[in-house]
Motif scaffolding. Sequence first.
Motif, PDB file in Angstrom:
ATOM      1  N   ALA A   1       8.395  -0.230   1.668  1.00 38.05           N
ATOM      2  CA  ALA A   1       7.459  -1.331   1.439  1.00 38.05           C
ATOM      3  C   ALA A   1       7.116  -2.046   2.747  1.00 38.05           C
ATOM      4  CB  ALA A   1       8.045  -2.314   0.430  1.00 38.05           C
ATOM      5  N   VAL A   2       8.104  -2.218   3.621  1.00 38.24           N
ATOM      6  CA  VAL A   2       7.852  -2.847   4.926  1.00 38.24           C
ATOM      7  C   VAL A   2       6.932  -1.965   5.767  1.00 38.24           C
ATOM      8  CG1 VAL A   2       8.926  -3.622   7.071  1.00 38.24           C
ATOM      9  CG2 VAL A   2      10.032  -4.101   4.882  1.00 38.24           C
ATOM     10  N   PHE A   3       7.207  -0.674   5.807  1.00 35.23           N
ATOM     11  CA  PHE A   3       6.343   0.252   6.543  1.00 35.23           C
ATOM     12  C   PHE A   3       4.927   0.237   5.978  1.00 35.23           C
ATOM     13  CE2 PHE A   3      10.171   2.382   8.270  1.00 35.23           C
ATOM     14  CZ  PHE A   3       9.750   2.527   9.575  1.00 35.23           C
ATOM     15  N   ALA A   4       4.793   0.154   4.658  1.00 31.64           N
ATOM     16  CA  ALA A   4       3.467   0.137   4.039  1.00 31.64           C
ATOM     17  C   ALA A   4       2.696  -1.109   4.443  1.00 31.64           C
ATOM     18  CB  ALA A   4       3.600   0.218   2.521  1.00 31.64           C
ATOM     19  N   MET A   5       3.357  -2.257   4.524  1.00 30.76           N
ATOM     20  CA  MET A   5       2.684  -3.482   4.973  1.00 30.76           C
ATOM     21  C   MET A   5       2.203  -3.355   6.416  1.00 30.76           C
ATOM     22  SD  MET A   5       5.222  -6.376   3.372  1.00 30.76           S
ATOM     23  CE  MET A   5       5.702  -6.336   1.645  1.00 30.76           C
TER      24      MET A   5
ATOM     25  N   VAL B   1       0.473   3.119   0.129  1.00 33.35           N
ATOM     26  CA  VAL B   1      -0.729   2.949   0.955  1.00 33.35           C
ATOM     27  C   VAL B   1      -1.950   3.582   0.297  1.00 33.35           C
ATOM     28  CG1 VAL B   1      -1.795   3.527   3.166  1.00 33.35           C
ATOM     29  CG2 VAL B   1       0.571   2.754   3.100  1.00 33.35           C
ATOM     30  N   GLY B   2      -1.794   4.784  -0.267  1.00 40.66           N
ATOM     31  CA  GLY B   2      -2.936   5.477  -0.850  1.00 40.66           C
ATOM     32  C   GLY B   2      -3.611   4.711  -1.965  1.00 40.66           C
TER      33      GLY B   2
ATOM     34  N   PHE C   1       1.609  -0.560   8.051  1.00 37.92           N
ATOM     35  CA  PHE C   1       0.553   0.453   8.037  1.00 37.92           C
ATOM     36  C   PHE C   1      -0.771  -0.176   7.606  1.00 37.92           C
ATOM     37  CE2 PHE C   1      -0.144   5.149   7.744  1.00 37.92           C
ATOM     38  CZ  PHE C   1      -1.469   5.113   7.333  1.00 37.92           C
ATOM     39  N   TRP C   2      -0.730  -0.981   6.552  1.00 43.24           N
ATOM     40  CA  TRP C   2      -1.950  -1.580   6.021  1.00 43.24           C
ATOM     41  C   TRP C   2      -2.608  -2.503   7.043  1.00 43.24           C
ATOM     42  CZ3 TRP C   2      -5.320  -0.927   2.292  1.00 43.24           C
ATOM     43  CH2 TRP C   2      -6.187  -1.969   1.972  1.00 43.24           C
ATOM     44  N   PHE C   3      -1.834  -3.356   7.712  1.00 46.43           N
ATOM     45  CA  PHE C   3      -2.416  -4.282   8.680  1.00 46.43           C
ATOM     46  C   PHE C   3      -2.879  -3.557   9.947  1.00 46.43           C
ATOM     47  CE2 PHE C   3       0.026  -7.352   6.121  1.00 46.43           C
ATOM     48  CZ  PHE C   3      -0.985  -8.264   5.869  1.00 46.43           C
ATOM     49  N   CYS C   4      -2.245  -2.462  10.306  1.00 46.92           N
ATOM     50  CA  CYS C   4      -2.761  -1.642  11.405  1.00 46.92           C
ATOM     51  C   CYS C   4      -4.090  -1.005  11.023  1.00 46.92           C
ATOM     52  CB  CYS C   4      -1.745  -0.556  11.768  1.00 46.92           C
ATOM     53  SG  CYS C   4      -0.245  -1.149  12.557  1.00 46.92           S
ATOM     54  N   LEU C   5      -4.197  -0.543   9.790  1.00 49.76           N
ATOM     55  CA  LEU C   5      -5.436   0.089   9.336  1.00 49.76           C
ATOM     56  C   LEU C   5      -6.574  -0.918   9.232  1.00 49.76           C
ATOM     57  CD1 LEU C   5      -6.738   2.715   8.336  1.00 49.76           C
ATOM     58  CD2 LEU C   5      -5.939   2.163   6.044  1.00 49.76           C
ATOM     59  N   LYS C   6      -6.247  -2.167   8.936  1.00 49.21           N
ATOM     60  CA  LYS C   6      -7.288  -3.194   8.825  1.00 49.21           C
ATOM     61  C   LYS C   6      -7.947  -3.506  10.158  1.00 49.21           C
ATOM     62  CE  LYS C   6      -7.179  -6.884   6.543  1.00 49.21           C
ATOM     63  NZ  LYS C   6      -6.803  -8.230   6.045  1.00 49.21           N
ATOM     64  N   LEU C   7      -7.282  -3.209  11.274  1.00 48.07           N
ATOM     65  CA  LEU C   7      -7.872  -3.512  12.584  1.00 48.07           C
ATOM     66  C   LEU C   7      -9.174  -2.746  12.787  1.00 48.07           C
ATOM     67  CD1 LEU C   7      -4.607  -3.434  14.752  1.00 48.07           C
ATOM     68  CD2 LEU C   7      -5.808  -5.441  13.834  1.00 48.07           C
ATOM     69  N   VAL C   8      -9.156  -1.453  12.501  1.00 43.62           N
ATOM     70  CA  VAL C   8     -10.361  -0.611  12.567  1.00 43.62           C
ATOM     71  C   VAL C   8     -10.330   0.294  11.344  1.00 43.62           C
ATOM     72  CG1 VAL C   8     -11.729   1.014  13.920  1.00 43.62           C
ATOM     73  CG2 VAL C   8     -10.269  -0.645  15.085  1.00 43.62           C
ATOM     74  N   PRO C   9     -10.933  -0.145  10.240  1.00 41.13           N
ATOM     75  CA  PRO C   9     -10.812   0.621   8.982  1.00 41.13           C
ATOM     76  C   PRO C   9     -11.822   1.763   8.898  1.00 41.13           C
ATOM     77  CG  PRO C   9     -11.962  -1.437   8.579  1.00 41.13           C
ATOM     78  CD  PRO C   9     -11.589  -1.444  10.033  1.00 41.13           C
ATOM     79  N   ASN C  10     -11.486   2.888   9.520  1.00 38.57           N
ATOM     80  CA  ASN C  10     -12.306   4.087   9.353  1.00 38.57           C
ATOM     81  C   ASN C  10     -11.393   5.299   9.207  1.00 38.57           C
ATOM     82  OD1 ASN C  10     -11.524   4.961  12.003  1.00 38.57           O
ATOM     83  ND2 ASN C  10     -13.148   3.698  12.872  1.00 38.57           N
TER      84      ASN C  10
ATOM     85  N   LEU D   1      -0.681   9.983  11.322  1.00 38.03           N
ATOM     86  CA  LEU D   1       0.015  10.847  12.267  1.00 38.03           C
ATOM     87  C   LEU D   1       1.180  10.115  12.935  1.00 38.03           C
ATOM     88  CD1 LEU D   1       0.131  13.549  13.844  1.00 38.03           C
ATOM     89  CD2 LEU D   1      -1.478  12.538  15.478  1.00 38.03           C
ATOM     90  N   LEU D   2       0.940   8.870  13.363  1.00 39.65           N
ATOM     91  CA  LEU D   2       1.975   8.118  14.071  1.00 39.65           C
ATOM     92  C   LEU D   2       3.130   7.732  13.142  1.00 39.65           C
ATOM     93  CD1 LEU D   2      -0.230   5.800  16.321  1.00 39.65           C
ATOM     94  CD2 LEU D   2       1.010   7.866  16.985  1.00 39.65           C
ATOM     95  N   PHE D   3       2.809   7.188  11.975  1.00 41.57           N
ATOM     96  CA  PHE D   3       3.862   6.760  11.057  1.00 41.57           C
ATOM     97  C   PHE D   3       4.663   7.956  10.534  1.00 41.57           C
ATOM     98  CE2 PHE D   3       1.777   2.742  11.213  1.00 41.57           C
ATOM     99  CZ  PHE D   3       2.678   1.799  10.755  1.00 41.57           C
ATOM    100  N   SER D   4       3.962   9.016  10.134  1.00 35.46           N
ATOM    101  CA  SER D   4       4.684  10.194   9.637  1.00 35.46           C
ATOM    102  C   SER D   4       5.493  10.846  10.750  1.00 35.46           C
ATOM    103  CB  SER D   4       3.701  11.194   9.029  1.00 35.46           C
ATOM    104  OG  SER D   4       2.769  11.644   9.999  1.00 35.46           O
ATOM    105  N   GLY D   5       4.976  10.826  11.979  1.00 34.17           N
ATOM    106  CA  GLY D   5       5.742  11.384  13.089  1.00 34.17           C
ATOM    107  C   GLY D   5       7.049  10.647  13.318  1.00 34.17           C
TER     108      GLY D   5
END
Length: 339
Positions: free
Chosen positions: A228-232, A286-287, A234-243, A252-256
């Motif tokens: 749940a912490v990783f998902a939060m 996240v999905g 991840f979500w805020f990182c994705l919000k920076l540039v949502p494409n 790639l980075l989180f799964s790596g």
Amino acid sequence: MPIAARRVFRLSLAMSIALATSYGMDANLPFIAPLFAFLLGADPKPPMGLKGLLGLILVLSLMLGSGLLLIPILTYHTMTGLIIVLLGLFFANYLSLNKGKGPVGLLLTIGITLISALGVMGPSLAMMIISALLLNIAIAVVCQWLVYPWFPEDNVSTAPPPHSEPLQSSWLALRATLVVFPSYLLVLYNPTAYAPIVMKSVALGQQANETAAKHAGVELLGSTCLAAVFAMVFWFCLKLVPNLFMFWLWTLLFSGFLLAKFYGVLASAFGPTFWQNVTVTLFILVGPAVEDTINGKDPYVASAVRIALFIGVTLYAWMMLLLLENLRKRQALKRQPAV
């Protein structure tokens, strides 16, 4: 490159490319493509060939079709249908444990639970879920084909894992069945709201089979909370540039990072099953949150509800694990001959 590092790069690339491909194709349930890439590619072996993929699609169609056969029984003879589902779950878990067919048992579990529960709302919805599962599995395998030549395995034969004793396997299969079945009842009550917890409960059932009861709290609850912490994050990182490109890059980075823990490249106090549960739960959280934004829903409220449900299901799995383990020890003491 060391073999463990090759496995991290291979699987993280396959997962991220599968996610980008599924979203780029506008497929249904695109977030499950990286999940299947992880489940099918976690074992250190070459990916299946074209013949194996076609056979998997055929077998999977039959297994998922078993969920369609349960729809009229659940609709008109509910108790009979629930008993059949319970026996089917036990058979699927027994197949995974005693016969060493983990992926087959996992897919059969999904077919029995998810397809039959969503099919109660309408057969068309169940057919849509089946087609989405088949498409995303094909995407995951093709992505493995693209990545594997760059990070191949060493030509070293590995011995097959030892199977458990029949009695032990039956007990573990029963334990996994009792973990999954209450979540299935929740999905029958409200399929659209509780569908994600089926995947979570299936993952918990598989993980509980490899977790000792005394370590279950750390393994099950700790991995869920960390996911749940990783998902939060991840979500805020994705919000920076949502494409889609950034979605691929963050995947790639989180799964790596998580796979480096899973394969032992990075030191960790927890075992592979812990990081496996973190990885699976991360993408289950996240999905659907991304899908909520596409459908105009509030992702924060929906994600909070999912996290609460996941923690509740995890607590139930932990309590069931402790209860059954204590019951089993008592039965073993009664069977011991008196000195």
